[in-house]
Design a protein around this motif. Structure first.
Motif, PDB file in Angstrom:
ATOM      1  N   HIS A 170       0.829  -1.212   0.000  1.00  0.00           N
ATOM      2  CA  HIS A 170       0.000   0.000   0.000  1.00  0.00           C
ATOM      3  C   HIS A 170       0.863   1.262   0.000  1.00  0.00           C
ATOM      4  O   HIS A 170       0.560   2.238  -0.687  1.00  0.00           O
ATOM      5  CB  HIS A 170      -0.936  -0.007   1.221  1.00  0.00           C
ATOM      6  N   PHE A 171       1.942   1.225   0.776  1.00  0.00           N
ATOM      7  CA  PHE A 171       2.832   2.390   0.877  1.00  0.00           C
ATOM      8  C   PHE A 171       3.468   2.710  -0.485  1.00  0.00           C
ATOM      9  O   PHE A 171       3.530   3.877  -0.901  1.00  0.00           O
ATOM     10  CB  PHE A 171       3.912   2.102   1.926  1.00  0.00           C
ATOM     11  N   VAL A 187      -4.892  -2.836  -4.203  1.00  0.00           N
ATOM     12  CA  VAL A 187      -4.783  -1.535  -4.872  1.00  0.00           C
ATOM     13  C   VAL A 187      -4.808  -1.676  -6.395  1.00  0.00           C
ATOM     14  O   VAL A 187      -4.587  -0.702  -7.119  1.00  0.00           O
ATOM     15  CB  VAL A 187      -3.499  -0.778  -4.431  1.00  0.00           C
ATOM     16  N   ALA A 206       2.333   1.857  -3.460  1.00  0.00           N
ATOM     17  CA  ALA A 206       1.284   2.295  -4.393  1.00  0.00           C
ATOM     18  C   ALA A 206       0.956   3.777  -4.164  1.00  0.00           C
ATOM     19  O   ALA A 206       0.854   4.557  -5.116  1.00  0.00           O
ATOM     20  CB  ALA A 206       0.039   1.429  -4.210  1.00  0.00           C
ATOM     21  N   ARG A 207       0.832   4.167  -2.906  1.00  0.00           N
ATOM     22  CA  ARG A 207       0.557   5.568  -2.589  1.00  0.00           C
ATOM     23  C   ARG A 207       1.676   6.489  -3.074  1.00  0.00           C
ATOM     24  O   ARG A 207       1.435   7.654  -3.391  1.00  0.00           O
ATOM     25  CB  ARG A 207       0.432   5.766  -1.080  1.00  0.00           C
ATOM     26  N   GLY A 208       2.899   5.967  -3.087  1.00  0.00           N
ATOM     27  CA  GLY A 208       4.037   6.751  -3.551  1.00  0.00           C
ATOM     28  C   GLY A 208       4.076   6.885  -5.069  1.00  0.00           C
ATOM     29  O   GLY A 208       5.011   7.481  -5.610  1.00  0.00           O
ATOM     30  N   TRP A 210       4.460   4.633   9.330  1.00  0.00           N
ATOM     31  CA  TRP A 210       3.312   4.720   8.433  1.00  0.00           C
ATOM     32  C   TRP A 210       2.495   3.449   8.582  1.00  0.00           C
ATOM     33  O   TRP A 210       3.054   2.351   8.594  1.00  0.00           O
ATOM     34  CB  TRP A 210       3.804   4.872   6.994  1.00  0.00           C
ATOM     35  N   ALA A 214       4.425   9.418  -0.767  1.00  0.00           N
ATOM     36  CA  ALA A 214       3.176  10.026  -1.227  1.00  0.00           C
ATOM     37  C   ALA A 214       3.154  11.482  -0.752  1.00  0.00           C
ATOM     38  O   ALA A 214       3.794  11.811   0.256  1.00  0.00           O
ATOM     39  CB  ALA A 214       1.990   9.256  -0.658  1.00  0.00           C
ATOM     40  N   ASN A 258      -3.134   5.274   7.541  1.00  0.00           N
ATOM     41  CA  ASN A 258      -2.735   6.581   7.000  1.00  0.00           C
ATOM     42  C   ASN A 258      -3.490   6.924   5.711  1.00  0.00           C
ATOM     43  O   ASN A 258      -3.825   6.036   4.943  1.00  0.00           O
ATOM     44  CB  ASN A 258      -1.235   6.591   6.690  1.00  0.00           C
TER      45      ASN A 258
END
Lengths: 355, 355
Positions: A176-177, A212, A179-181, A351, A342, A355
């Motif tokens: 997830h981290f 995601v 992907a958000r980035g 994180w 992100a 978040n």
């Protein structure tokens, strides 16, 4: 006792008189786990030393059937995670009057031939750190009344306690981290395929990517080994569509990956490619690396291991049953500078999926 | 033997039959140090496991008076030098059928209270790695017939063997190397003042500086500790005339010095200041650090320690005298990129006073 000609001459009464303390204080000083003031203990030890007094540990061990020895099997020590673990477990054992008998075995091996030798010693417990265990050895230990605790590994053996981090949740968090980035070509660098840590981290990572809507762009195997990890990185980066992010199944491989990407391939991290690790070992926090990494809280793992082991040992001595435990220690993604962030996320904290 | 209900039922004859080997092969498999083919050994272990056979180790230990346990006292494990040492010594001990019983103690301490507990166990030998030893404990071990080997430390105790690197020669070599590189404001970052390693490295370094006609420009104490080293570097660099070269008494401090100089003070290494370390631990060779360092050949130290210890144990068992040894393992300055080089010198090799 022929090897110790001077022992056994002085008695605890002599030591108490010499130290100017009660005989009970002398007894407590030499009883592991008993309460005694630090200054008193030091005076008793000094007096005992001057007089050549030793409590008869072997006789005591015959009565209690405790050897005060816990065997510890560990795999390769060049991964910083293990020295930290050994130091902490040794300190906690020593506080209880126990010491660790070390068995070094290959990572991921069942190491049966070496572990068989554990049974040559009169041990009170067995800790396995990142070493697998055959059901045959587990059964032998169970029959012999020796509690077994696995750290950073699980197995299907029901008689064995297990202390682990949240491996699947960690892998999912990293997905997830990244992907958000804004990464879209996300690769996985696997550890030893047969280990539960690799299996669980990868399963969680794949689940997170699916959540995601991203595919796993590429996959290579580093076997939790620095040289294998470096070679895997070369292969991944030589492809027509190299990844823009790499999740390494532990920091030992992430360190090697960073060295290979920067010093050998001349790439910038994280501008050209992001790297995330797992464990948050000491070197991950060194500014020359500053690796974003899912932290396994080694202090909490050490405490849980000690508590579980000594609860089981106490039960064995009391002749009471002990229900093996599986303790999962929650971790958190520590954000440093090896992976692009992100918008709104800053390095220097943790994180979570919330978040 | 009440804790091991299934042991002792099968005999070595049963195991030989099950494995399809001679009884002598079974016996050799369970005799530490005896010669037996790897495939044969594996078959014997499998058969022994199936039948629940164990040689009577305790009875054998009563006859030979060998416990197959070597106590090992070590200081802090976050310095990479020690995990390497432990892994190597454990592997060599295991090849001889011995295992290490770990005692963790503070760096530079005499650690008497904890070391006294060594004598609670039936041990065959004692290794001290960077831990000092009081003459009282040394005397107790000597009386009990327990050989003691110190690694990376010396002491005046005559009954104890010592394995060290060439600490003074190493310090002297670094001084000449830095002078040749054109440095004139050369500083020393000391380890723990009371240790023989610090004393000898500094004495050699001062001798070398005197030989080339340079003063010691500045001196600070890092106590072989990362945080103390970082603080010492801040102090040194805040002076009106900061050094242009820094010799750190070990790599554990040199790594912290580099981090502080580059990430915190924004200096370039070696353009603004050169850094040289001691030990050449694994991380010194990581490209993000690439520390020029006087290498202590840990493999040779491990071999010398094992050979000395087991020669002493064999002598003790045979009832023969053993003359304690002092073995000095020659080292060499490994040239990397953290220090400016004299014209004609390149990194990637070693440098000696003969250069």
């Amino acid at each position: 006792m022929a090897r110790r000609p001077r022992t056994g001459k002085a008695t605890s009464i002599d030591v108490a008189r010499e130290a100017g303390v009660s005989q009970s204080a002398v007894s407590r000083t030499f009883t592991p786990g008993a309460s005694v003031a630090k200054a008193t203990k030091a005076r008793v030890m000094e007096a005992a030393n001057r007089l050549g007094y030793r409590p008869n540990a072997i006789a005591r061990s015959l009565i209690t059937r405790r050897s005060q020895i816990v065997a510890m099997a560990v795999s390769y020590l060049d991964n910083q995670f293990y020295p930290e673990l050994i130091q902490g477990l040794s300190n906690q054992a020593q506080e209880r009057g126990y010491h660790l008998l070390l068995f070094t075995a290959g990572e991921g091996e069942t190491a049966d031939v070496e572990l068989m030798r554990v049974l040559d010693y009169q041990i009170d417990g067995l800790i396995l750190a990142s070493v697998s265990l055959s059901s045959a050895i587990a059964e032998r230990c169970h029959q012999a009344g020796i509690p077994v605790v696995m750290v950073n590994r699980v197995s299907d053996t029901p008689t064995v306690s297990k202390i682990t981090g949240t491996n699947a949740e960690g892998g999912r968090t990293v997905a997830h981290f990244l992907a958000r980035g804004g990464h879209t070509r996300i690769a996985y660098l696997a550890g030893i395929e047969a280990t539960s840590t690799n299996r669980d981290r990868e399963a969680g990572f794949r689940l997170g990517l699916a959540e995601v809507g991203l595919p796993l762009h590429a996959r290579a195997v580093g076997n939790y080994d620095a040289a294998d990890a470096a070679q895997a990185v070369r292969t991944l980066m030589a492809s027509a569509e190299p990844p823009d992010a790499l999740f390494c199944a532990n920091d030992h491989m992430a360190l090697a990956a960073l060295d290979t990407l920067r010093a050998e391939l001349g790439l910038r991290v994280p501008e050209d490619i992001s790297v995330v690790g797992f464990d948050s070992v000491g070197a991950a926090n060194w500014p020359a690396y500053a690796i974003t990494s899912f932290a396994q809280p080694v202090g909490a793992m050490i405490s849980a291991t000690s508590e579980t082991l000594f609860a089981a040992i106490d039960a064995a001595i009391a002749g009471e049953p002990f229900e093996p435990r599986h303790v999962e220690i929650p971790g958190a993604l520590v954000v440093r500078t090896s992976a692009r962030l992100a918008p709104g996320v800053t390095d220097g904290g943790t994180w979570t999926l919330a978040n």
